[in-house]
Every structure is written in structure tokens, then in C-alpha cells.
Design a protein around this motif. Structure first.
Motif, PDB file in Angstrom:
ATOM      1  N   GLN A 113     -21.324  16.494 -18.633  1.00  0.00           N
ATOM      2  CA  GLN A 113     -20.571  15.487 -18.224  1.00  0.00           C
ATOM      3  C   GLN A 113     -20.197  16.071 -16.934  1.00  0.00           C
ATOM      4  N   PHE A 114     -20.945  15.590 -15.826  1.00  0.00           N
ATOM      5  CA  PHE A 114     -20.867  16.230 -14.482  1.00  0.00           C
ATOM      6  C   PHE A 114     -19.610  15.475 -13.697  1.00  0.00           C
ATOM      7  N   PRO A 115     -19.118  14.276 -13.759  1.00  0.00           N
ATOM      8  CA  PRO A 115     -18.388  13.967 -12.985  1.00  0.00           C
ATOM      9  C   PRO A 115     -17.010  14.707 -13.073  1.00  0.00           C
ATOM     10  N   VAL A 116     -16.578  15.410 -14.270  1.00  0.00           N
ATOM     11  CA  VAL A 116     -15.446  16.030 -14.252  1.00  0.00           C
ATOM     12  C   VAL A 116     -15.468  17.191 -13.386  1.00  0.00           C
ATOM     13  N   CYS A 117     -16.441  17.576 -13.100  1.00  0.00           N
ATOM     14  CA  CYS A 117     -16.613  18.688 -11.933  1.00  0.00           C
ATOM     15  C   CYS A 117     -15.995  18.506 -10.573  1.00  0.00           C
ATOM     16  N   ILE A 118     -15.915  17.290 -10.396  1.00  0.00           N
ATOM     17  CA  ILE A 118     -15.170  17.066  -9.000  1.00  0.00           C
ATOM     18  C   ILE A 118     -13.604  17.620  -8.946  1.00  0.00           C
ATOM     19  N   LEU A 119     -13.064  17.712 -10.152  1.00  0.00           N
ATOM     20  CA  LEU A 119     -11.635  18.240 -10.282  1.00  0.00           C
ATOM     21  C   LEU A 119     -11.584  19.610  -9.707  1.00  0.00           C
ATOM     22  N   GLY A 120     -12.725  20.534  -9.974  1.00  0.00           N
ATOM     23  CA  GLY A 120     -12.746  21.618  -9.333  1.00  0.00           C
ATOM     24  C   GLY A 120     -12.349  21.853  -7.994  1.00  0.00           C
ATOM     25  N   ASN A 121     -12.977  21.038  -7.063  1.00  0.00           N
ATOM     26  CA  ASN A 121     -12.630  20.782  -5.590  1.00  0.00           C
ATOM     27  C   ASN A 121     -11.084  20.706  -5.422  1.00  0.00           C
ATOM     28  N   TYR A 122     -10.730  19.744  -6.241  1.00  0.00           N
ATOM     29  CA  TYR A 122      -9.172  19.365  -6.390  1.00  0.00           C
ATOM     30  C   TYR A 122      -8.142  20.537  -6.517  1.00  0.00           C
ATOM     31  N   TYR A 165     -22.645  10.256  -5.134  1.00  0.00           N
ATOM     32  CA  TYR A 165     -21.571  10.317  -4.500  1.00  0.00           C
ATOM     33  C   TYR A 165     -20.951  11.331  -4.613  1.00  0.00           C
ATOM     34  N   LEU A 166     -20.608  11.685  -6.185  1.00  0.00           N
ATOM     35  CA  LEU A 166     -19.748  12.552  -6.617  1.00  0.00           C
ATOM     36  C   LEU A 166     -20.329  14.222  -6.503  1.00  0.00           C
ATOM     37  N   GLU A 167     -21.557  14.365  -6.439  1.00  0.00           N
ATOM     38  CA  GLU A 167     -22.293  15.621  -6.539  1.00  0.00           C
ATOM     39  C   GLU A 167     -21.769  16.326  -5.146  1.00  0.00           C
ATOM     40  N   PRO A 168     -22.067  15.679  -4.063  1.00  0.00           N
ATOM     41  CA  PRO A 168     -21.561  16.618  -3.047  1.00  0.00           C
ATOM     42  C   PRO A 168     -20.058  16.884  -2.803  1.00  0.00           C
ATOM     43  N   PHE A 169     -19.162  16.009  -3.481  1.00  0.00           N
ATOM     44  CA  PHE A 169     -17.892  16.378  -3.326  1.00  0.00           C
ATOM     45  C   PHE A 169     -17.518  17.740  -4.399  1.00  0.00           C
ATOM     46  N   ALA A 170     -18.285  17.736  -5.484  1.00  0.00           N
ATOM     47  CA  ALA A 170     -18.068  18.910  -6.270  1.00  0.00           C
ATOM     48  C   ALA A 170     -18.474  20.161  -5.744  1.00  0.00           C
TER      49      ALA A 170
END
Length: 427
Positions: A113-122, A165-170
Motif C-alpha cells: 500500500q505504497f502511498p502511505v510511504c510518503i509519510l516517511g518523508n513528512y 507523482y508519489l514515489e519520488p516524494f517518498a
């Protein structure tokens, strides 16, 4: 003892493929200096098949936090079914509170469920906690770009653009990567140069003997998903299907057809059973593998149930088979993590893989099964024919797995590898 906060939206009793790495690792983290806590989505918000026996494999000392998510019955009206997207704001809020009141040395995302991984950056920016991402599958992928629309996953247009869009952010500030295939890491490094400087590790899933013990202890409660006629010989596969397995099953069924034509009395004893092949809601899955059998003209010998069954019922069906089959992918990066419970069932195995894949190499190095090379049709057909003929005539050599060689693929040494990467991140 260092502390790791593990983000795994699916968790027992939900039976989703992407939570099994964590589930099988939990008994061993403390052996290697790490105390683990889990943050998952409360089961009432998920859409997975439940298997409540899975909770028997979780150590009672593990603290599990369960967050909310938007109800799918409401969001699906707007075309939003992804558990990651439905749970994202709740994850953000809940983990914010955790990180304000508790110390964690690392955050570990182990999920598809990869979109949750953007929270790592945050969270890294807000709380200065490093994070590691476990790539069990590719996230952003061009695989389906040149495929016909009917072979693409549902909502592919949307997911392709969202992932791009999301993968680069994570990946921008990730501190470590784990993947089930080296090709996944190499692909990411080609897109994000910062990944050259961080620790990475290729770690497949592991074998977990406790699962077979749990299945054996409860087998009286399970049902077979196939008709085990004692006068026939049954080859079973439990796991997802899909159009990307078409090449493998085409080789299998076309070779089987040749056997039927040459020795009908012999090969007509064989039955192929494919179980739990779709992630779609019950009753809505497409029988993609059966469609290939029908195209070739051997559909009378092939059964496919798209509906998934519980995890331990899956093991029971594997243990009840006469032989096991594993259709794979022509790409070397494809990793069938399911091969470990297959091997532990101690049945004859026919796998149709790229010979360079780590799954194929594991089977061959451990002498645990027969591998047909999917990238060489003539060679694959010879291998498949020989296996099916030997199976039909009871002349297959006995299963003689090299268990000493296989030990490295068990859950405990796989957990040790994860912890070594954790240590290299927080040192």
C-alpha cells in the motif's frame, strides 16, 4: 534495545500477502536488538479475507496500534478503494501523537500500500526519525504501458499517474531500502541518484514452520477448495493469477495437451487446480488462467477458483495436493515469495520461472523442485512434459530437499538481515 515502528496497513487477522514478512519476523526482532510496534488499519476498514488463526502466530508481547480509515462503501462511490489513500490522514494523525510521546529509532514501511510511504518523508522532517521502505513489489512501473486495456489492472490510468507523482516524494529522503529483488533496487537507483548513498538489501520472504504447525493443529476445520477424486492425480496452485502469468500457464497447458494427444489414458488422469487467483471482492474475480486452458482446449482438466481462501486453509489445500505447480513471470525480477511454504509442504513442485529469478535459484539450489525456464519455450516444454509424465506414471524421484541449504531462507535469518540494515541506518 532499539525501537522500530512498523507501518503495515494490513495485519492479522487480515490475510493480505504484503503483511506476511512482518508477521513472520515479529518473533525474532528482539533476538537481534530491536523492539517492534505495529501500526495497522483496524480490520473493519479493510477489504481483505480474514483468517483469525493468523493471530496465533503473533507474539503476545507485540504492541499493535490500529488506526481508522474512510469506509470503502462510501469512498467507492467516488472510485476510491485504495486502503492506503483511505487511511492516509488517520495514519498521519495517529503516528504524530505516537512520535510526540514515545521515542522510536526507526520507522519501517513494509507494505504494498505504497502511498502511505510518503509519510516517511513528512515524519522524518517533523520528528527527525529515519525511515526504511520495503519494496515487495515495484511501486511506479511501466510494465502495463504497452499492454492492451483489457490486460491492465482496474483504474490503471489513475494509479499510474498517482504512483509517478508519489514515489519520488517518498524516495527523496528515504534512509534505507529493502527489496525482494535486486532489480527493484536497481530500477529505483536509476531514477533517484540519492539512493546510491543509502544502505540497501535484497531480502526475500522466509519460511515459517509455525504456520504449518498451526495448519496441522486445525485441519479438521478446513475444507478443500477442489474435488479430490482419489482416481485422479491433483496438481494445485494457491495464489494470485493474472494476465502476466499467461506465458507460464500457456506453456503448461499446451505441453499437457501434447501429452493428452500422445498418451490419453496416462495424461487424462491429471487435474490442475488454481485457487484464490484474484484480489477482487468475492464472486467478482476474472478466471484469467482458466481462460488460457479454454483457448488451448484443455478446460475440462482445469479448475480455477478466483475467490481467495484463508491463509491456513491455503496451506491445507497445498498439503492435500499430490503435486504443486507455481506459474511465474518471464522477468527475472519476479519473486514468488510463496515458494517457501510450498517447499515446506514436501510435495513435488513444478515451477515455471525465469531461471535467473531468485525463486528459481532457490528451488534449484535446495533441490526442492523442478524449474521450467519460461524464457526458452522448447526447453520449458521438455521440462514440463518430463515432470507431468513422471508424475502420471508415479516415476518422479522422491522429494529430497537439502534442508541444510534451505535454512538460510527461514524467517529468523531473514529477520536478522532486516535488523542489520536497520543498524546501518541508525548507527
Amino acid at each position: 534495545m532499539k525501537k522500530v515502528l512498523i507501518i503495515s496497513p494490513y495485519f492479522p487477522p487480515s490475510n493480505a500477502a504484503d503483511m506476511h514478512r512482518i508477521r513472520m519476523s515479529l518473533p525474532f526482532f528482539e533476538d537481534f536488538g530491536w523492539e517492534a510496534e505495529i501500526v495497522c488499519v483496524a480490520e473493519r476498514y479493510t477489504d481483505a479475507v480474514f483468517d483469525h488463526l493468523l493471530t496465533e502466530s503473533i507474539p503476545s508481547t507485540i504492541r499493535v496500534h490500529r488506526v481508522k480509515a474512510l469506509h470503502k462503501k462510501w469512498t467507492s462511490k467516488f472510485g476510491l478503494g485504495s486502503l492506503a489513500l483511505r487511511s492516509l490522514p488517520y495514519y498521519k494523525s495517529y503516528v504524530n501523537k505516537l512520535l510526540k510521546t514515545q521515542h522510536f529509532d526507526l520507522i519501517y514501511f513494509s507494505t504494498t500500500q505504497f502511498p502511505v510511504c510518503i509519510l516517511g518523508n513528512y515524519w522524518k522532517k517533523k520528528f527527525n526519525v529515519p525511515y526504511v521502505i520495503d519494496m515487495q513489489d515495484p511501486w511506479f512501473s511501466d510494465y502495463y504501458q504497452d499492454k492492451p486495456k483489457h490486460q491492465r489492472p482496474k483504474k490503471y490510468w489513475f494509479s499510474y499517474r498517482l504512483d509517478k507523482y508519489l514515489e519520488p516524494f517518498a524516495m527523496k529522503n528515504v534512509d534505507g531500502l529493502i527489496a525482494v529483488s535486486k532489480a527493484y533496487i536497481d530500477d529505483l537507483k536509476s531514477r533517484y541518484k540519492n539512493l546510491e548513498k543509502i544502505p540497501t538489501a535484497v531480502i526475500t520472504f522466509g519460511g515459517f514452520l509455525k504456520d504449518l504447525e498451526i495448519a496441522a493443529a486445525h485441519q479438521q476445520h478446513f475444507e478443500l477448495a477442489f474435488d479430490k477424486n482419489p482416481n485422479l492425480k491433483h496438481l494445485v496452485y494457491v495464489g494470485r493469477g493474472g494476465y502476466d502469468m499467461r506465458t507460464a500457464v500457456y506453456l503448461l497447458f499446451s505441453t499437457f495437451k501434447k501429452g493428452l494427444e500422445n498418451f490419453p489414458d496416462l495424461f487424462s488422469q491429471l487435474r490442475f487446480h488454481f485457487i484464490g487467483t484474484s484480489y477482487a471482492p468475492l464472486g467478482q474475480g476474472i478466471r484469467t488462467l482458466y481462460a488460457v486452458a479454454k483457448e488451448i482446449g484443455v478446460e475440462d482438466y482445469v479448475f480455477e477458483q478466483s475467490d481467495r481462501i484463508s491463509f491456513y486453509e491455503s496451506l491445507y489445500n497445498l498439503q492435500s495436493a499430490d503435486a504443486l505447480i507455481i506459474p511465474g513471470h518471464e522477468q527475472a525480477a519476479y519473486t514468488a515469495s510463496k515458494i517457501y511454504p510450498y517447499i515446506l509442504c514436501k510435495k513435488p513442485i513444478l515451477a515455471i520461472f525465469n531461471r535467473e529469478s531468485n525463486a528459481a535459484q532457490t528451488l534449484e539450489n535446495c533441490k526442492a523442485g523442478t524449474v521450467a525456464n519460461i524464457n526458452n519455450a522448447e526447453e520449458a516444454e521438455d521440462t514440463i512434459y518430463s515432470f507431468l509424465e513422471g508424475f502420471a506414471t508415479n516415476k518422479l524421484p522422491p522429494v529430497d530437499t537439502n534442508w541444510e541449504e534451505f535454512e538460510q531462507f527461514m524467517a529468523k535469518p531473514k529477520t536478522e538481515k532486516q535488523c542489520k540494515l536497520f543498524n546501518s541506518v541508525v548507527v
